[in-house]
Design an enzyme around this catalytic site. Structure first.
Site, PDB file in Angstrom:
ATOM      1  N   HIS A  23       0.747  -1.309   0.070  1.00  0.00           N
ATOM      2  CA  HIS A  23      -0.005   0.006   0.263  1.00  0.00           C
ATOM      3  C   HIS A  23       0.794   1.334   0.004  1.00  0.00           C
ATOM      4  CE1 HIS A  23       0.474   1.423   4.306  1.00  0.00           C
ATOM      5  NE2 HIS A  23       0.524  -0.058   4.694  1.00  0.00           N
ATOM      6  N   CYS A  71       3.720  -4.406   6.555  1.00  0.00           N
ATOM      7  CA  CYS A  71       3.407  -4.065   5.263  1.00  0.00           C
ATOM      8  C   CYS A  71       4.671  -3.641   4.646  1.00  0.00           C
ATOM      9  CB  CYS A  71       2.247  -3.065   5.360  1.00  0.00           C
ATOM     10  SG  CYS A  71       0.414  -3.339   5.786  1.00  0.00           S
TER      11      CYS A  71
END
Length: 231
Positions: free
Chosen positions: A186, A201
């Site tokens: 992301h 992430c």
């Protein structure tokens, strides 16, 4: 009902690994009151990287150049000291640049899977390939810090949410593509070299995250390997 329950589990897993508010919003560190006059252990190498006269001695101009670099990439304290964290970021940048357009030279990312997103933790790089063909990248990424490492192995994109928002920190995670529990590609509003890293992430610039969104789909493979420096 089963699908609803699974979606609830996914959301809970996702929010557990989202970066704190200050990192996700890209808050810049406060400006240091003054430059340090101390010569750092990596002074000469840092000076050379910045195009400064590499005499290995701290000067006012050296300090200003080092501090500007630290501020740009969220390195704290940003006092212009040529320490190990600052040099570590510069060294990583140099190694990333040396890869050029052949990120899978080692052959560690599988070439028999069709469309696959590769993540090299050691070099903090990611790219997308189709068989042996390089489709996009390599691009710099920011993966999990010590204690929150991005998990290695072969995964699959299993959930995509273009406007995902963390329910813990109320922080946007645009172009989220989840591939392992709460770990996802992301975009993030910080430098990709901002230490110490994410909460698991694979952070990307907005442009790269948007490109990955257009190139990947649910079910595509993701392969993560190596070890992030400092973990």
């Amino acid at each position: 009902m089963g699908d609803v329950r699974r979606r609830g589990v996914v959301v809970l897993g996702v929010t557990a690994l989202v970066a704190p508010l200050t990192f996700a919003l890209g808050a810049a560190p406060a400006q240091a009151a003054s430059c340090t006059t101390k010569t750092g252990p990596h002074q000469k190498k840092v000076e050379k990287f910045l195009g400064r006269p590499a005499d290995g001695k701290q000067s006012t101009a050296d300090c200003k150049a080092i501090r500007a670099f630290q501020t740009r990439h969220g390195i704290t304290p940003n006092i212009g000291y040529a320490g190990p964290v600052t040099w570590g970021v510069m060294d990583l940048m140099t190694k990333q640049k040396a890869v050029g357009k052949n990120p899978n030279k080692s052959g560690k990312c599988p070439v028999n899977k069709g469309r696959i997103a590769c993540v090299d933790l050691s070099l903090q790089l990611s790219w997308i390939q189709d068989g042996k063909k390089l489709v996009h990248g390599p691009v710099p990424v920011r993966t999990g810090r010590d204690g929150h490492e991005t998990r290695t192995g072969l995964k699959k994109v299993y959930w995509r949410n273009i406007d995902h928002v963390s329910t813990i920190y109320d922080v946007p995670m645009p172009y989220s593509q989840f591939f392992d529990g709460g770990q996802a590609f992301h975009s993030a509003g910080v430098s990709m070299w901002n230490p110490p890293g994410s909460h698991g992430c694979v952070n990307m610039t907005k442009a790269d995250a948007k490109k990955y969104w257009s190139l990947l789909k649910k079910g595509d493979d993701v392969y993560v390997y190596g070890r992030k420096p400092g973990t």
